[in-house]
Write an enzyme that holds these catalytic residues in place. Structure first.
Site: not given
Length: 204
Positions: A13, A36, A39
């Site tokens: 990812s 992050r 994500h």
């Protein structure tokens, strides 16, 4: 400390995000935080929405390494960070909404609990991912206090008082990471904390 082992799907990812991110001016540390968040949301708009005060990441890393407590507004944020906390630095976690049995007059329960957590750990890292009232109350308390938090992460989500709370935070001369506009949420706040925990752990 060695790097934390990451699940292959997480690594895949991150690779997709790296490819699709495009040009940006973020530092390596800021990008680690924003990546992050992206994500956790699959939303590249956070590239423009996550804002950092000068030195905020470095101050957050240092505070985490020193065992600074994390004060979160709601249980969903706690659930989102407690796994990474246990894998890394094991900082104490206080949850505002659980710190008060009833709301004080004129305040929400989460705001009441946030102010009680402030009494316990005013130099902590404060994380708001849900309740703008908690962020507003926290900002008011910071203004009226000689004590300052190590870091404030302001990422409440919604339509009522959300942008106002973030504007109040932005006006304060304290270390902060915030999400501009209406977007945010517990998952976003947790992602920011988890990114900081990884950075702090890997630099011990």
């Amino acid at each position: 400390m060695p790097s934390l082992a990451q699940h292959p799907i997480l690594e895949q990812s991150f690779a997709v995000i790296d490819r699709e991110m495009g040009a940006h001016s973020l530092s390596a540390d800021a990008y680690a935080v924003v990546r992050r968040v992206i994500h956790s949301t699959a939303d590249f708009e956070f590239k423009q929405l996550v804002r950092f005060s000068e030195g905020a990441i470095e101050q957050g890393i240092e505070a985490l390494q020193q065992g600074c407590p994390l004060i979160v507004d709601v249980g969903m944020v706690r659930q989102g960070i407690q796994g990474m906390v246990q894998r890394t630095l094991r900082n104490p976690i206080l949850t505002a909404v659980e710190a008060a049995e009833a709301a004080e007059p004129g305040r929400t329960l989460t705001e009441t609990g946030m102010l009680r957590c402030w009494q316990q750990a005013p130099a902590g890292i404060f994380v708001v991912g849900n309740a703008p009232t908690a962020l507003l109350g926290l900002c008011d308390r910071i203004v009226s206090s000689d004590q300052k938090p190590a870091l404030v992460i302001g990422a409440p989500v919604g339509f009522i008082a959300v942008e106002e709370s973030k504007a109040q935070l932005a006006a304060l001369p304290i270390p902060q990471i915030r999400v501009e506009g209406r977007k945010g949420g517990s998952g976003v706040a947790a992602a920011i904390v988890n990114a900081l925990l990884v950075l702090a752990w890997e630099r011990l």
